[in-house]
Design a protein around this motif. Structure first.
Motif, PDB file in Angstrom:
ATOM      1  N   PRO A  19      13.601  12.924  -4.271  1.00 12.32           N
ATOM      2  CA  PRO A  19      12.172  13.356  -5.140  1.00 12.32           C
ATOM      3  C   PRO A  19      11.163  12.390  -4.245  1.00 12.32           C
ATOM      4  O   PRO A  19      11.164  11.045  -4.276  1.00 12.32           O
ATOM      5  CB  PRO A  19      12.564  12.906  -6.391  1.00 12.32           C
ATOM      6  N   VAL A  20      10.067  12.841  -4.122  1.00 10.39           N
ATOM      7  CA  VAL A  20       8.831  12.464  -3.694  1.00 10.39           C
ATOM      8  C   VAL A  20       7.437  12.776  -4.556  1.00 10.39           C
ATOM      9  O   VAL A  20       7.511  14.166  -4.965  1.00 10.39           O
ATOM     10  CB  VAL A  20       8.454  12.544  -2.195  1.00 10.39           C
TER      11      VAL A  20
ATOM     12  N   LYS B  76       8.368   5.888 -11.777  1.00  8.29           N
ATOM     13  CA  LYS B  76       8.108   6.245 -10.179  1.00  8.29           C
ATOM     14  C   LYS B  76       8.497   5.201  -9.389  1.00  8.29           C
ATOM     15  O   LYS B  76       8.961   5.542  -8.358  1.00  8.29           O
ATOM     16  CB  LYS B  76       6.965   6.755 -10.311  1.00  8.29           C
ATOM     17  N   MET B  77       8.363   4.034  -9.825  1.00  4.75           N
ATOM     18  CA  MET B  77       8.698   2.825  -9.200  1.00  4.75           C
ATOM     19  C   MET B  77      10.135   2.684  -8.939  1.00  4.75           C
ATOM     20  O   MET B  77      10.548   2.584  -7.792  1.00  4.75           O
ATOM     21  CB  MET B  77       8.059   1.534  -9.963  1.00  4.75           C
ATOM     22  N   ALA B  78      11.004   2.779  -9.908  1.00  6.85           N
ATOM     23  CA  ALA B  78      12.155   2.951  -9.836  1.00  6.85           C
ATOM     24  C   ALA B  78      12.777   3.915  -8.946  1.00  6.85           C
ATOM     25  O   ALA B  78      13.723   3.534  -8.082  1.00  6.85           O
ATOM     26  CB  ALA B  78      13.068   3.153 -11.280  1.00  6.85           C
ATOM     27  N   LEU B  79      12.472   5.097  -9.072  1.00  5.65           N
ATOM     28  CA  LEU B  79      12.822   6.220  -7.956  1.00  5.65           C
ATOM     29  C   LEU B  79      12.596   5.821  -6.739  1.00  5.65           C
ATOM     30  O   LEU B  79      13.271   5.836  -5.835  1.00  5.65           O
ATOM     31  CB  LEU B  79      11.899   7.429  -8.456  1.00  5.65           C
ATOM     32  N   PHE B  80      11.220   5.486  -6.303  1.00  6.65           N
ATOM     33  CA  PHE B  80      10.772   5.164  -5.157  1.00  6.65           C
ATOM     34  C   PHE B  80      11.668   3.914  -4.533  1.00  6.65           C
ATOM     35  O   PHE B  80      12.043   4.050  -3.266  1.00  6.65           O
ATOM     36  CB  PHE B  80       9.258   4.948  -4.965  1.00  6.65           C
TER      37      PHE B  80
ATOM     38  N   LYS C   2       1.044  -1.303   0.052  1.00  8.74           N
ATOM     39  CA  LYS C   2       0.035   0.067   0.077  1.00  8.74           C
ATOM     40  C   LYS C   2       0.971   1.165  -0.124  1.00  8.74           C
ATOM     41  O   LYS C   2       0.535   2.411  -0.550  1.00  8.74           O
ATOM     42  CB  LYS C   2      -1.034   0.190   1.343  1.00  8.74           C
ATOM     43  N   VAL C   3       1.889   1.257   0.831  1.00  8.16           N
ATOM     44  CA  VAL C   3       2.998   2.460   0.851  1.00  8.16           C
ATOM     45  C   VAL C   3       3.341   2.826  -0.600  1.00  8.16           C
ATOM     46  O   VAL C   3       3.689   3.865  -1.057  1.00  8.16           O
ATOM     47  CB  VAL C   3       4.131   2.101   1.913  1.00  8.16           C
ATOM     48  N   VAL C   4       3.838   1.509  -1.386  1.00  9.70           N
ATOM     49  CA  VAL C   4       4.447   1.768  -2.805  1.00  9.70           C
ATOM     50  C   VAL C   4       3.327   2.342  -3.647  1.00  9.70           C
ATOM     51  O   VAL C   4       3.722   3.271  -4.429  1.00  9.70           O
ATOM     52  CB  VAL C   4       5.131   0.399  -3.024  1.00  9.70           C
TER      53      VAL C   4
END
Length: 210
Positions: A113-114, A50-54, A20-22
């Motif tokens: 980055p967020v 965005k997946m890769a960054l997070f 859920k956080v992802v």
């Protein structure tokens, strides 16, 4: 487009995140994210970035093209540039201070980055955790917590608070009548009771590395 849901699940679990956080941090619903991990659907190029960054993982790894999951500095910069409209840089702090400002420019170690959807107009920051008093809440020594600046929290929330002598700590806040209990998530530490504390912000989630 090829995409490996198994690799996505594996790296998420290694990073210690709930699905859920992802999902929240890449701007999709929990059910939509579940379809990625289960191979029912593939993410768009934007969501993949965005997946890769997070998760701090290379897109080639998630797509099954490379067994090296390290996100290079060059790829990180490219992903940030391509997602400028969707992300904002949040300060990484070495220290938080008592008072209205909470931190000064000297306390900023860098930025991360967020997604703007996660900020939602609030002032937020990352803070490095020192100590293992919250390890059973999956917040380990050396992790970075993502904090939304606010002056109060609900009972049961994990927060950055100031106690006696303006010392800051991260604990679960329990409100019991007129008293405030700061509860660690490690049996080796004891909870402490206070007449009052000052809240710097609510901890929303923790990240292993930045």
């Amino acid at each position: 487009m090829y995409f490996s849901g198994d690799r996505l699940r594996s790296v998420r679990e290694r990073r210690g995140y709930d699905s859920k956080v992802v999902a929240e941090n890449i701007g999709v619903t929990p059910s939509g994210y579940s379809k990625y991990e289960n191979g029912i659907s593939f993410p768009s190029e934007s969501v993949l970035g965005k997946m890769a960054l997070f998760l701090n993982v290379s897109t080639d790894y998630l797509m099954g093209f490379d067994d090296n999951d390290i996100l290079s500095k060059a790829e990180r910069n490219n992903l940030i540039t391509s997602n400028l409209n969707d992300v904002t840089n949040v300060p990484i702090l070495s220290y938080v201070r008592a008072g209205e400002s909470c931190y000064s420019s000297e306390d900023i170690e860098g930025y991360f980055p967020v997604p703007r959807s996660e900020i939602n107009g609030y002032e937020c920051f990352f803070l490095r955790v020192r100590g293992d008093s919250m390890k059973n809440a999956r917040i380990e020594d050396g992790d970075y917590v993502f904090v939304r600046k606010q002056s109060d929290v609900e009972s049961g929330d994990i927060a950055i608070v100031f106690t006696d002598f303006d010392e800051s700590t991260i604990k679960r806040v329990i409100k019991k009548g007129e008293k405030i209990i700061l509860r660690p998530e490690n049996p080796n530490y004891k909870e402490k009771e206070y007449d009052s504390v000052r809240v710097a912000g609510k901890v929303l989630w923790a990240k292993i590395d930045l």
